[in-house]
Write a protein that holds these residues in place. Sequence first.
Motif, PDB file in Angstrom:
ATOM      1  N   GLY A 161       0.805  -1.209   0.000  1.00  0.00           N
ATOM      2  CA  GLY A 161       0.000   0.000   0.000  1.00  0.00           C
ATOM      3  C   GLY A 161       0.842   1.264   0.000  1.00  0.00           C
ATOM      4  N   VAL A 162       1.958   1.225   0.746  1.00  0.00           N
ATOM      5  CA  VAL A 162       2.862   2.378   0.771  1.00  0.00           C
ATOM      6  C   VAL A 162       3.470   2.587  -0.612  1.00  0.00           C
ATOM      7  N   TRP A 163       3.937   1.499  -1.241  1.00  0.00           N
ATOM      8  CA  TRP A 163       4.532   1.616  -2.577  1.00  0.00           C
ATOM      9  C   TRP A 163       3.512   2.111  -3.592  1.00  0.00           C
ATOM     10  N   GLU A 164       2.278   1.629  -3.503  1.00  0.00           N
ATOM     11  CA  GLU A 164       1.239   2.089  -4.428  1.00  0.00           C
ATOM     12  C   GLU A 164       0.978   3.581  -4.231  1.00  0.00           C
ATOM     13  N   LEU A 165       0.944   4.025  -2.984  1.00  0.00           N
ATOM     14  CA  LEU A 165       0.725   5.440  -2.688  1.00  0.00           C
ATOM     15  C   LEU A 165       1.858   6.288  -3.258  1.00  0.00           C
TER      16      LEU A 165
END
Length: 75
Positions: free
Chosen positions: A17-21
Motif C-alpha cells: 500500500g505504501v509503494w502504491e501510494l
Amino acid sequence: MQLLLAHVTGIQLSVRGVWELLRTHGWSCRQPARRAIERSEAAVAGWIKETWPSAKPLPRRSGPGSSSRTRPLSR
C-alpha cells in the motif's frame, strides 16, 4: 515508512500500500540520473581519503571456524 505514515496520518498501510501510494504520486526507488551541481569533487576526494577508512568495517579475522551454530569454537 509504514510507522511514519501511521504516526503522521493515523492511517495504517501495508508495504504494498505504501509503494502504491508513492507510485501514484510519481515517486520511485531509483537513483538520481545526474549529480548535484553543487558537488565539490575535491571535498568528495578528501572525504574518501580521510573519513571513509575509519568508517569501513574491519576485516574479518581468518582462522579455523565452526560450521555449527550451537557449538562454540574451542581454543
